[in-house]
Design a protein around this motif. Structure first.
Motif, short mmCIF file in Angstrom:
data_model
loop_
_atom_site.label_atom_id
_atom_site.label_comp_id
_atom_site.label_asym_id
_atom_site.label_seq_id
_atom_site.Cartn_x
_atom_site.Cartn_y
_atom_site.Cartn_z
N LEU B 41 0.84 -1.20 0.00
CA LEU B 41 0.00 0.00 0.00
C LEU B 41 0.88 1.25 0.00
N GLY B 42 1.88 1.28 0.89
CA GLY B 42 2.80 2.40 0.96
C GLY B 42 3.52 2.59 -0.36
N THR B 43 4.04 1.47 -0.89
CA THR B 43 4.78 1.54 -2.16
C THR B 43 3.87 2.07 -3.26
N GLY B 44 2.64 1.55 -3.33
CA GLY B 44 1.73 1.93 -4.39
C GLY B 44 1.41 3.42 -4.35
N ILE B 45 1.07 3.92 -3.15
CA ILE B 45 0.68 5.32 -3.05
C ILE B 45 1.87 6.24 -3.29
N ASN B 46 3.01 5.89 -2.70
CA ASN B 46 4.19 6.75 -2.89
C ASN B 46 4.64 6.74 -4.35
N ARG B 47 4.52 5.56 -4.98
CA ARG B 47 4.92 5.49 -6.38
C ARG B 47 4.01 6.37 -7.23
N TYR B 48 2.72 6.38 -6.87
CA TYR B 48 1.78 7.21 -7.61
C TYR B 48 2.15 8.68 -7.49
N ILE B 49 2.51 9.08 -6.24
CA ILE B 49 2.90 10.48 -6.04
C ILE B 49 4.16 10.79 -6.84
N ASP B 50 5.12 9.87 -6.79
CA ASP B 50 6.37 10.08 -7.54
C ASP B 50 6.07 10.22 -9.03
N ASP B 51 5.19 9.34 -9.54
CA ASP B 51 4.85 9.37 -10.96
C ASP B 51 4.21 10.71 -11.31
N THR B 52 3.35 11.19 -10.41
CA THR B 52 2.68 12.45 -10.66
C THR B 52 3.70 13.58 -10.73
N VAL B 53 4.65 13.56 -9.80
CA VAL B 53 5.70 14.58 -9.80
C VAL B 53 6.47 14.50 -11.11
N ALA B 54 6.77 13.26 -11.52
CA ALA B 54 7.54 13.08 -12.74
C ALA B 54 6.74 13.63 -13.92
N SER B 55 5.41 13.39 -13.91
CA SER B 55 4.62 13.86 -15.05
C SER B 55 4.50 15.37 -15.02
N VAL B 56 4.57 15.94 -13.83
CA VAL B 56 4.57 17.40 -13.74
C VAL B 56 5.86 17.93 -14.34
N GLY B 57 6.94 17.25 -14.07
CA GLY B 57 8.20 17.55 -14.75
C GLY B 57 8.74 18.93 -14.50
N VAL B 58 8.77 19.36 -13.23
CA VAL B 58 9.27 20.70 -12.94
C VAL B 58 10.43 20.62 -11.98
N ASP B 59 11.37 19.72 -12.25
CA ASP B 59 12.45 19.57 -11.28
C ASP B 59 13.51 20.67 -11.45
N THR B 276 11.30 23.11 -3.89
CA THR B 276 10.88 22.47 -5.13
C THR B 276 9.52 21.83 -4.89
N LEU B 277 8.91 21.41 -5.96
CA LEU B 277 7.62 20.74 -5.85
C LEU B 277 7.78 19.46 -5.04
N GLU B 278 8.93 18.81 -5.24
CA GLU B 278 9.17 17.57 -4.50
C GLU B 278 9.27 17.82 -3.00
N ASP B 279 9.88 19.00 -2.64
CA ASP B 279 9.93 19.35 -1.22
C ASP B 279 8.53 19.43 -0.66
N GLN B 280 7.66 20.09 -1.44
CA GLN B 280 6.30 20.28 -0.95
C GLN B 280 5.57 18.95 -0.84
N LEU B 281 5.85 18.04 -1.83
CA LEU B 281 5.21 16.72 -1.78
C LEU B 281 5.84 15.85 -0.71
N GLY B 282 7.09 16.17 -0.35
CA GLY B 282 7.80 15.37 0.65
C GLY B 282 6.99 15.23 1.92
N THR B 283 6.29 16.28 2.30
CA THR B 283 5.47 16.24 3.50
C THR B 283 4.41 15.16 3.37
N LEU B 284 3.77 15.15 2.20
CA LEU B 284 2.72 14.17 1.93
C LEU B 284 3.28 12.76 2.01
N THR B 285 4.45 12.57 1.34
CA THR B 285 5.08 11.25 1.32
C THR B 285 5.43 10.80 2.73
#
Lengths: 231, 426
Positions: B41-59, B276-285
């Motif tokens: 469950l953890g892997t699935g949800i975190n992977r989804y968030i990572d994928d979303t970040v990747a699709s946002v593509g603003v690194d 970065t966007l990832e920093d902001q998502l880091g909280t969620l993760t």
């Protein structure tokens, strides 16, 4: 006379300590020559089982020495003791001690497995030992499915498999009827004569004791009487 | 006894008492199953968030705000009677970025470009004189990419106003299907600085699927955003027009994380907070990680209970095989080998239980993955339960480790047995 295979001198064995201590052996001497058959008789509690356990290196004496081939066994390491019991001794017990679920062949080859012999050699030697006792057709049967006499022949095959120099038999016919017991006795004495394997038999059975070269009667931790050819 | 024989014998011994072993395996199975599922469950949800970040593509973009010294990052703010007079009630003000700030940020070493984030509030969106609907405009980050149901991303440099509409607006507006919507022109209304409602037109170039990043709003291109912002600030005091909540800073992402951190530090020295966007998502993760950790904790409790089951099973096995062990020891089997026989038997039970548990969890994951598309239609592309080979291996090995530890106690008892008393045991 050549030096004996097994020699015990002033053997003491005490169980427990303090006022409750029980002295099972009180300074016993006994020599067993190569190829000899010796019966150890006596009442329950006379110390005959204790003596057999000490001779078979399953236990250590409180004092006194046991020499095997002139070597003091007290100086052997645990590993050497294990190897000696595995390769020099064979054991036959009254209650058989077979693994009921395992096949006859697996039961017979157990000592080889313990010795680390490869599977293929185990199988061929196991079948040979079973053939010697006319049990080769039962190799794949479960040990539980055999009759009492067949079980004891399996036990003898197991005792033989490592080509031991001494077979220790604790009441080998105690659980068998007279006829079957007689067959098992014949097998043991035949091995003793034809292959020169020494026999040490602990028994209550006077007829079995009489068939041995020599009989030692024990009482209160000492040898009370020798019968047969004195060593 | 050879190692291979020890393992083979332990394997066979483990299944000599089938019912008893099966029950113990079942207990292990439940623990391993639960642990795998919560991990998945953890892997699935975190992977989804990572994928979303990747699709946002603003690194390569940092969001920069003014660091507010009045609110320390740790502990409560110290009372200062003068500050109240100057700042008003705490929290009521947000420090905005001005044009001066933008120049300062642009001057920081490593900053390639600065773009103020223009907050746009539209009143409504309308198509072809139909019903009017409210529409949020997404906080726009250059380089952002939405997951599209149809059409394409907005062209940032296009001269005409372009817009990606959220999927939910397409049908109510009367645009038909997402595919039909592409290419149509919609009317957007904003209220300007004088309180007058003004409208402008924009072309729909794409329709966005709802995503986890709360992209419920429309995504405009630069031309449209500029137009809307200009309309909105017309008539407002000039000072207010040039105040932005945050700015987007573009930097060279290929320079590596150290260079990025150095840039963040330099901006911090200049008095700005950059993330970065990832920093902001880091909280969620990390929240999800914490939840998974707690769930894993429960699964581990189940496993510990199952481990005690192994202890019990093996103690019974040792008891049952007292004479057998005595016989083998009489025949020269060393105590070490006896210990290995029983502890490997425990490991076998652990291996079977955990392997079955992990396989069942993967199976359930597949089934749930099939259903979750229907249960959670708002999160397309989400695999609720996902498995990584490393995690699966860690679960199996971990359970085998627990089983080994559980087996040591009975195995020690067996190893210490005296052959004579064992043979006399009835």
């Amino acid at each position: 006379m050549a030096s004996p295979l097994l020699s015990a001198s002033t053997l003491h064995k005490t169980y427990g300590s303090g006022p409750g201590a029980f002295e099972a052996l009180r300074g016993l001497d006994l020599d067993i020559a190569e190829g000899e058959s010796v019966a150890i008789t006596g009442k329950s509690g006379s110390g005959k089982s204790t003596l057999m356990h000490l001779l078979a290196l399953l236990d250590r004496p409180t004092s006194g020495t046991i020499t095997l081939d002139g070597t003091d066994t007290a100086r052997l390491s645990a590993r050497q003791l294990n190897r000696t019991r595995n390769s020099t001794f064979g054991f036959v017990f009254q209650q058989f001690f077979l693994n009921a679920q395992a096949s006859v062949l697996d039961n017979v080859t157990l000592p080889l497995k313990i010795a680390g012999v490869p599977r293929r050699e185990r199988t061929s030697r196991g079948l040979a030992a079973l053939a010697q006792l006319e049990l080769d057709d039962k190799a794949d049967n479960r040990a539980n499915d055999l009759s009492g006499g067949q079980k004891q022949r399996v036990v003898i095959a197991r005792a033989l498999i490592n080509r031991p120099r001494v077979i220790f038999a604790d009441e080998p016919t105690g659980n068998l009827d007279t006829a079957t017991g007689g067959v098992v006795e014949d097998i043991l004495f035949d091995l003793n004569r034809s292959q020169g394997i020494s026999l040490v038999v602990v028994t209550h059975d006077d007829d079995l004791a009489a068939r041995c070269d020599r009989s030692v009667q024990m009482r209160d931790g000492l040898i009370a009487a020798h019968e047969g050819v004195a060593a | 006894m050879k190692a291979v024989d020890v393992v083979a014998t332990a394997f066979r011994n483990a299944f000599r008492s089938r019912l008893r072993t099966s029950l113990t395996v079942l207990a292990i199975f439940i623990g391993a199953f639960t642990l795998s599922l919560t991990n998945g469950l953890g892997t699935g949800i975190n992977r989804y968030i990572d994928d979303t970040v990747a699709s946002v593509g603003v690194d390569d973009v940092l969001t920069v705000t003014v660091t507010d010294d009045a609110f320390p990052t740790e502990g409560p703010a110290e009372y200062d009677p003068d500050q109240i007079e100057a700042d008003g009630p705490p929290g009521a003000t947000t420090t905005a970025l001005t044009d001066d700030d933008l120049e300062t940020v642009a001057g920081v070493d490593g900053v390639l470009a600065v773009e103020p984030v223009k907050a746009i509030t539209t009143d409504y969106v309308q198509y072809d004189g139909g019903d009017r609907y409210q529409l949020g405009v997404a906080q726009f980050v250059p380089g952002m990419r939405a997951e599209l149901a149809s059409g394409r991303q907005v062209d940032l440099d296009a001269p005409g106003p372009e817009l990606v509409l959220p999927e939910g607006h397409v049908e109510p507006l009367g645009l038909g299907t997402p595919v039909d919507a592409v290419g149509r022109t919609v009317v957007l209304a904003v209220t300007d600085g004088t309180g007058t409602q003004v409208t402008t037109e924009a072309t729909v170039v794409g329709v966005a699927e709802p995503g986890v990043l709360s992209m419920g709003g429309a995504i405009p291109n630069d031309a449209l955003a500029g137009t809307l912002y200009d309309l909105q600030t017309t008539g407002a005091p000039a000072a207010q027009a040039a105040r932005y909540a945050s700015a987007s800073v573009t930097f060279d992402a290929s320079a590596g994380p150290e260079a990025q951190q150095a840039l963040v530090d330099r901006l911090a020295d200049a008095g700005y907070t950059a993330s970065t966007l990832e920093d902001q998502l880091g909280t969620l993760t990390s929240v999800i990680d914490a939840i998974v950790l707690v769930l894993n904790g429960f699964a581990v409790i189940a496993l510990v209970a199952a481990g005690i089951g192994i202890v019990n099973t093996l103690f019974m096995a040792v008891q049952e095989r007292t004479r057998e062990v005595g016989l083998m020891k009489a025949m020269g089997l060393s105590s070490t080998r006896v210990f290995s026989l029983f502890s490997i038997e425990a490991v076998v039970i652990g291996l079977v239980g955990s392997a079955l548990g992990v396989l069942a969890a993967i199976g359930v994951g597949q089934v749930v993955g099939g259903i979750s598309g229907n249960l959670l239609p708002d999160l397309p592309g989400l695999t609720l339960i996902a498995f990584e080979p490393v995690t699966v291996a860690v679960v199996v090995l971990g359970v085998m480790g627990i089983a080994f530890l559980a087996g040591t106690l009975p195995a020690l008892r067996a190893a210490r047995q005296d052959p004579i008393s064992s043979l006399r045991y009835e």
